[in-house]
Design an enzyme around this catalytic site. Sequence first.
Site, PDB file in Angstrom:
ATOM      1  N   GLY A 139       0.833  -1.083   0.112  1.00 29.37           N
ATOM      2  CA  GLY A 139      -0.021  -0.068   0.005  1.00 29.37           C
ATOM      3  C   GLY A 139       0.734   1.280   0.015  1.00 29.37           C
ATOM      4  O   GLY A 139       2.056   1.302  -0.707  1.00 29.37           O
ATOM      5  N   ASP A 177       7.760  -3.769   9.084  1.00 28.74           N
ATOM      6  CA  ASP A 177       6.137  -4.117   8.993  1.00 28.74           C
ATOM      7  C   ASP A 177       6.022  -5.408   9.856  1.00 28.74           C
ATOM      8  O   ASP A 177       7.323  -5.811  10.365  1.00 28.74           O
ATOM      9  CB  ASP A 177       5.802  -4.543   7.560  1.00 28.74           C
ATOM     10  N   VAL A 235       4.973  -2.492  15.448  1.00 29.93           N
ATOM     11  CA  VAL A 235       5.172  -1.138  16.028  1.00 29.93           C
ATOM     12  C   VAL A 235       4.605  -1.200  17.531  1.00 29.93           C
ATOM     13  O   VAL A 235       5.090  -0.126  18.182  1.00 29.93           O
ATOM     14  CB  VAL A 235       4.662  -0.017  15.048  1.00 29.93           C
ATOM     15  N   LEU A 276     -20.031   3.022  17.126  1.00 37.90           N
ATOM     16  CA  LEU A 276     -19.730   2.963  18.564  1.00 37.90           C
ATOM     17  C   LEU A 276     -20.708   2.219  19.580  1.00 37.90           C
ATOM     18  O   LEU A 276     -19.893   1.468  20.256  1.00 37.90           O
ATOM     19  CB  LEU A 276     -19.690   4.250  19.095  1.00 37.90           C
ATOM     20  N   ASN A 287     -15.879  10.244  10.798  1.00 35.76           N
ATOM     21  CA  ASN A 287     -16.292   9.205   9.834  1.00 35.76           C
ATOM     22  C   ASN A 287     -17.342   8.379  10.517  1.00 35.76           C
ATOM     23  O   ASN A 287     -16.846   7.833  11.628  1.00 35.76           O
ATOM     24  CB  ASN A 287     -15.260   8.504   9.045  1.00 35.76           C
ATOM     25  N   TYR A 298     -10.819   5.073  14.761  1.00 35.87           N
ATOM     26  CA  TYR A 298      -9.957   5.582  13.693  1.00 35.87           C
ATOM     27  C   TYR A 298      -9.905   7.015  13.916  1.00 35.87           C
ATOM     28  O   TYR A 298      -8.827   7.616  13.769  1.00 35.87           O
ATOM     29  CB  TYR A 298     -10.294   5.226  12.320  1.00 35.87           C
ATOM     30  N   LYS A 320      -6.456   9.264  14.299  1.00 37.52           N
ATOM     31  CA  LYS A 320      -5.873  10.036  13.412  1.00 37.52           C
ATOM     32  C   LYS A 320      -6.166  11.456  13.886  1.00 37.52           C
ATOM     33  O   LYS A 320      -5.039  12.395  13.307  1.00 37.52           O
ATOM     34  CB  LYS A 320      -6.588   9.752  12.109  1.00 37.52           C
TER      35      LYS A 320
HETATM   36  P1  NAD Z   1      -2.551  -1.183   4.130  1.00 39.70           P
HETATM   37  O1  NAD Z   1      -3.338  -1.942   5.066  1.00 39.70           O
HETATM   38  O2  NAD Z   1      -2.498  -1.432   2.694  1.00 39.70           O
HETATM   39  O3  NAD Z   1      -1.001  -1.061   4.756  1.00 39.70           O
HETATM   40  C1  NAD Z   1      -0.770  -1.025   6.074  1.00 39.70           C
HETATM   41  C2  NAD Z   1       0.483  -1.769   6.505  1.00 39.70           C
HETATM   42  O4  NAD Z   1       0.655  -1.583   7.881  1.00 39.70           O
HETATM   43  C3  NAD Z   1       0.349  -3.058   6.251  1.00 39.70           C
HETATM   44  O5  NAD Z   1       1.547  -3.908   5.587  1.00 39.70           O
HETATM   45  C4  NAD Z   1       0.364  -3.442   7.703  1.00 39.70           C
HETATM   46  O6  NAD Z   1       0.939  -4.839   8.110  1.00 39.70           O
HETATM   47  C5  NAD Z   1       1.267  -2.663   8.263  1.00 39.70           C
HETATM   48  N1  NAD Z   1       1.057  -2.497   9.879  1.00 39.70           N
HETATM   49  C6  NAD Z   1      -0.148  -2.917  10.489  1.00 39.70           C
HETATM   50  N2  NAD Z   1      -0.060  -2.825  11.767  1.00 39.70           N
HETATM   51  C7  NAD Z   1       1.085  -2.829  12.162  1.00 39.70           C
HETATM   52  C8  NAD Z   1       1.937  -3.065  13.225  1.00 39.70           C
HETATM   53  N3  NAD Z   1       1.412  -3.329  14.509  1.00 39.70           N
HETATM   54  N4  NAD Z   1       3.221  -3.029  13.241  1.00 39.70           N
HETATM   55  C9  NAD Z   1       3.966  -2.814  11.826  1.00 39.70           C
HETATM   56  N5  NAD Z   1       3.155  -2.716  10.649  1.00 39.70           N
HETATM   57  C10 NAD Z   1       1.880  -2.767  10.832  1.00 39.70           C
HETATM   58  O7  NAD Z   1      -3.046   0.505   4.405  1.00 39.70           O
HETATM   59  P2  NAD Z   1      -2.684   1.741   3.411  1.00 39.70           P
HETATM   60  O8  NAD Z   1      -4.045   2.203   2.895  1.00 39.70           O
HETATM   61  O9  NAD Z   1      -1.541   1.698   2.618  1.00 39.70           O
HETATM   62  O10 NAD Z   1      -2.737   2.822   4.506  1.00 39.70           O
HETATM   63  C11 NAD Z   1      -1.318   3.283   5.123  1.00 39.70           C
HETATM   64  C12 NAD Z   1      -1.587   4.518   5.987  1.00 39.70           C
HETATM   65  O11 NAD Z   1      -2.388   5.332   5.497  1.00 39.70           O
HETATM   66  C13 NAD Z   1      -2.409   4.013   7.143  1.00 39.70           C
HETATM   67  O12 NAD Z   1      -1.685   4.771   8.273  1.00 39.70           O
HETATM   68  C14 NAD Z   1      -3.669   4.552   6.976  1.00 39.70           C
HETATM   69  O13 NAD Z   1      -4.686   4.688   8.090  1.00 39.70           O
HETATM   70  C15 NAD Z   1      -3.349   5.797   6.184  1.00 39.70           C
HETATM   71  N6  NAD Z   1      -4.664   6.018   5.539  1.00 39.70           N
HETATM   72  C16 NAD Z   1      -4.985   5.447   4.066  1.00 39.70           C
HETATM   73  C17 NAD Z   1      -5.906   5.909   3.392  1.00 39.70           C
HETATM   74  C18 NAD Z   1      -6.466   5.242   1.920  1.00 39.70           C
HETATM   75  O14 NAD Z   1      -7.424   5.759   1.444  1.00 39.70           O
HETATM   76  N7  NAD Z   1      -5.875   4.053   1.714  1.00 39.70           N
HETATM   77  C19 NAD Z   1      -6.698   7.098   3.663  1.00 39.70           C
HETATM   78  C20 NAD Z   1      -6.479   7.668   4.748  1.00 39.70           C
HETATM   79  C21 NAD Z   1      -5.323   7.417   5.535  1.00 39.70           C
END
Ligand code: NAD
Length: 454
Positions: free
Chosen positions: A225, A245, A269, A304, A354, A360, A364
């Site tokens: 991602g 990760d 993490v 909730l 949201n 979430y 955030k």
């Molecule tokens: P994703 O689920 O594709 O990737 C998230 C990654 O984080 C995964 O590889 C997962 O294994 C890793 N992860 C989860 N928990 C973990 C932990 N405890 N320790 C280490 N790694 C961990 O998500 P994404 O869409 O790529 O999102 C990345 C960031 O962007 C996130 O913080 C998400 O909240 C934020 N975000 C995404 C969007 C969107 O539209 N996709 C929108 C707003 C915010």
Amino acid sequence: MSSPGNAGLYSAFVHSAPGSFIAKQAGLPIPTPLRRYKPSEPALPGPVLLGGSGRLVEPLREILSSPDYELIHNATTGKSADKYGAVVLDATGITSPADLKELFEFFGPTLRSVTPCARFLVIGTTPERVSDPDERVAQRALEGFTRSLGKELLKGATAQLVYVSPDATTGLSGLESTVRFILSAKSTYVDGQVIRVGDADATAPADWDKPLAGRVAVVTGAARGIGATIAEVLARDGAHVIAADIPAAGEALSQTANKVKGTAFPIDVTAEDAGAKLAEHALERHGGIDIIVNNAGITRDKLLANMDAARWDAVIGVNLIAPLQLVNTLVEKGALKSGGAVVDVSSIAGIAGNRGQTNYGTSKAGVIGLVDAYAPVLAEKGITINAVAPGFIETAMTAAIPLATREAGRLMSSLQQGGQTVDVAETVAYFANPASSAVTGNVVRVCGQALLGA
Ligand code: NAD
């Protein structure tokens, strides 16, 4: 870059021959394909028009005199062009509400004379730092102008406002990285945003295409991602990337690390010793870290009324407590170097809230609090902290959203489409650039000016 090619059924439909005909007849939106960064292409699709007569016009003229731009400063040359790739106004000379008419007079005539994906940029003085009441009112008003202009622009054009501290030196080296980011294809999905640039001077990198050369960056959640693309973009810009990760991400994490010629660092993490392990590894192998990107994040959606404690705890733990602890530990152990950068990943759900995402949204919004609280503390150590707040980005996370909601999510923004992971990554790279040392405490949405959170 690793971004799903699926830009949406609606977009595919309106770009097909029959679809485009129907869309035009019905007055439906036809999203413009956005320009994205390619090293071989010019920064802008046309010349830059610079206007205004404030304290920053000279430094801006200097920045824009680089061979990377074709500058048209019609106040001094009287020249003009048929189509501009960018229109920039130094609005720091606007010191009273009546002066705001300059916005109308300068930008109005340019609106029909720009290329697709043009950039509009207003430069003002940070209102909270202005003592004269009339000037403060006028400078604050720039925000309403810029955000409204963003909503009126067509064909992938964007509008941003940059506030510069009144105490910034006349050289304004601290402004250059921001101007370069905005006046490029790297900011393609950033729209209607306000960025504050502080007093600090900055050193320009030897090569603006490799600003992170010699730097070490940790990216959490880098297996897939947005995180995987952040790793790629930071490596493209010259950084050695430690891709972190969860251990279960195994193969995907190795793939990211191999692709960026970096190091795979399997770690949860939320583990109590995560920060200490990372600090030890970085100090031993690299003498420390320059950049940490807290990108790992999860969702566990429920209204909730139906939320269980496990969902609440998991989301707050990964998205908020872990970034806080990682930064604290890295700083405490002296692993995050002076001159470094922390970049956190928030979300527009943390700004607007949201439905189904109280956990979430809390996490955030907490990340935004983290930026606010730590900016002054880290500044004393010469470290910046900023956040990106993505909107609808095409990833596995958003592919799981039901079809109708997904299409609405894409269309309900000024740019009328979803963003790509690379759009978030480019914004992270701008914050991570050592030339952005005067940029701290900002939250920039990468959302195409989504209606949600506006
Ligand atoms: P994703 O689920 O594709 O990737 C998230 C990654 O984080 C995964 O590889 C997962 O294994 C890793 N992860 C989860 N928990 C973990 C932990 N405890 N320790 C280490 N790694 C961990 O998500 P994404 O869409 O790529 O999102 C990345 C960031 O962007 C996130 O913080 C998400 O909240 C934020 N975000 C995404 C969007 C969107 O539209 N996709 C929108 C707003 C915010």
